[in-house]
Design a protein around this motif. Structure first.
Motif, short mmCIF file in Angstrom:
data_model
loop_
_atom_site.label_atom_id
_atom_site.label_comp_id
_atom_site.label_asym_id
_atom_site.label_seq_id
_atom_site.Cartn_x
_atom_site.Cartn_y
_atom_site.Cartn_z
N ILE A 139 0.84 -1.19 0.00
CA ILE A 139 0.00 0.00 0.00
C ILE A 139 0.87 1.24 0.00
O ILE A 139 0.65 2.17 -0.76
N SER A 140 1.89 1.27 0.81
CA SER A 140 2.73 2.45 0.87
C SER A 140 3.53 2.61 -0.42
O SER A 140 3.75 3.73 -0.87
N LEU B 274 4.29 5.53 -5.39
CA LEU B 274 4.34 5.54 -6.84
C LEU B 274 3.32 6.53 -7.41
O LEU B 274 3.63 7.31 -8.32
N LEU B 275 2.11 6.52 -6.86
CA LEU B 275 1.10 7.47 -7.33
C LEU B 275 1.50 8.91 -7.03
O LEU B 275 1.28 9.80 -7.86
N ASP B 276 2.08 9.16 -5.86
CA ASP B 276 2.53 10.51 -5.53
C ASP B 276 3.64 10.97 -6.48
O ASP B 276 3.68 12.13 -6.88
N MET C 59 5.30 14.34 -11.05
CA MET C 59 5.81 14.45 -12.41
C MET C 59 4.78 15.17 -13.29
O MET C 59 5.13 16.06 -14.07
N ASN C 60 3.52 14.83 -13.14
CA ASN C 60 2.46 15.47 -13.92
C ASN C 60 2.36 16.96 -13.60
O ASN C 60 2.19 17.78 -14.50
N LEU D 91 13.25 9.89 -15.45
CA LEU D 91 13.32 9.04 -14.27
C LEU D 91 12.11 8.11 -14.19
O LEU D 91 12.25 6.93 -13.89
N ALA D 92 10.93 8.65 -14.49
CA ALA D 92 9.73 7.82 -14.48
C ALA D 92 9.82 6.73 -15.54
O ALA D 92 9.45 5.59 -15.30
#
Length: 119
Positions: A48-49, A54-56, A61-62, A100-101
């Protein structure tokens, strides 16, 4: 067992698990059968973390990409309100976060491929 050089010194097994006849236990003395599995011990929390992390990272990046777009529009419409070096720095940050992503995604995909092929 006697060691001749040391006289009467004998090695004795004081713990029953050392003889191989007792049930194996962990350091706290609980039987190994009762030790919680890794999934119960916190791997689900780690997933979960990692998922949130990853989402953060993708959201950050967005936001950098969107920031570059607004700075580009602003420098075209109001050139005096934005310094060119700020736009250049924002573009470099956005390019670096995007590369990096892409590297992270490539590593995850190659790791997944390695795992699935070595079953």
């Amino acid at each position: 067992m006697k060691i001749p050089e040391l006289g009467t010194l004998q090695m004795t097994r004081t713990h029953p698990a050392h003889t191989g006849r007792a049930e194996l236990s962990d350091i706290a003395g609980a039987p190994l059968n009762s030790i919680p599995s890794a999934a119960e011990n916190g791997i689900a929390k780690t997933r979960i973390s990692f998922n949130n992390y990853l989402l953060d990272a993708v959201k950050a990046m967005n936001s950098q990409q969107l920031n570059v777009n607004t700075l580009e529009r602003q420098i075209l419409t109001e050139p005096d309100s934005v310094d060119p070096q700020d736009v250049t720095i924002a573009m470099a940050k956005a390019r670096m976060s995007l590369s990096l992503a892409q590297t992270v995604i490539d590593r995850i995909v190659s790791g997944w491929n390695d795992i699935t092929t070595t079953r």
